[in-house]
Design an enzyme around this catalytic site. Sequence first.
Site, PDB file in Angstrom:
ATOM      1  N   GLU A  39      -1.921  -9.234  -1.249  1.00  0.00           N
ATOM      2  CA  GLU A  39      -3.183  -9.402  -1.133  1.00  0.00           C
ATOM      3  C   GLU A  39      -4.300  -9.272  -2.474  1.00  0.00           C
ATOM      4  O   GLU A  39      -5.255  -9.736  -2.725  1.00  0.00           O
ATOM      5  CB  GLU A  39      -3.910  -8.329  -0.093  1.00  0.00           C
ATOM      6  CG  GLU A  39      -3.376  -8.747   1.473  1.00  0.00           C
ATOM      7  CD  GLU A  39      -3.682  -7.730   2.266  1.00  0.00           C
ATOM      8  OE1 GLU A  39      -4.146  -7.846   3.220  1.00  0.00           O
ATOM      9  OE2 GLU A  39      -3.421  -6.249   1.945  1.00  0.00           O
ATOM     10  N   ALA A  43       1.043  -1.150   0.138  1.00  0.00           N
ATOM     11  CA  ALA A  43       0.223   0.028  -0.012  1.00  0.00           C
ATOM     12  C   ALA A  43       0.869   1.096  -0.006  1.00  0.00           C
ATOM     13  O   ALA A  43       1.996   1.185   0.316  1.00  0.00           O
ATOM     14  CB  ALA A  43      -0.903   0.079   1.302  1.00  0.00           C
TER      15      ALA A  43
END
Length: 259
Positions: A113, A64
């Site tokens: 993810e 992220a």
Amino acid sequence: MAELVKLQKEDGIAVVTIDNPPLNVLSKQVTSDLKEITENIRQDDEIVCVILTGAGDKAFMAGADIKEFPELMGNPDMKNYVMNSHHMLQELEDLPKPTIALLNGMTFGGGCELALTCDMRIAEGHAQLGLPEVKLGLFPGGGGTQRLPRLVGTAKAKELMFSGEPINAEEAEKIGLVNKVVPSGKGMEMARQAASHLADQSLQALSRIKKAVNEGIEMNLPDGLEKEADLFVDIFQTEDVKEGVNAFIEKRKPNFKHR
């Protein structure tokens, strides 16, 4: 504002490339772009299979965008921010078309993810995979605690998340996190070969296989078999099954319509 996710289409295959240099991190804009492109692919009858990768050879996605995290601290709207990412990831997982993640470098945190939402993962030899969030006093919040154990088992998933240490491509293949490891620089070639094979198949059949597996895995066996039976009855109502059976009888290659 420049596009950070690019879409190319050819011969029934969509190649989606995350291009957010230097390490293709999952920013707000990347999340928004991926959501929009996923919806476009869903509605495009010409696309049968999807390859998802990162630009360059350093990272599929290195996680992220940590620079966006300070604005989440004490933010009363944080849950909506988190769920927006979850919705994008779930829409990609639920896409009724096969998806292949080509891991061409670092696949960390949110990148791992993201890869977990795909149906298959091909890793180049230099790729590393991991969920390092614990090192920041965090834990995987993009589905990692839910999707990873379902794929590799709870003990191995906890080990990876507790330690935060990455594993190499060979270890990822050993534990079932990736389907195949290929030499560095050969990933797109191999991904296209796999996608080309899938693009020749019936999208009606492929989508029902995906639905049966994804939904059935959350059910007990009798309910899963009931789901499979319903979808099997459904597939027999399509033109593709008629074409496939007739082609077999006539000893020719089927010409599926994909709609």
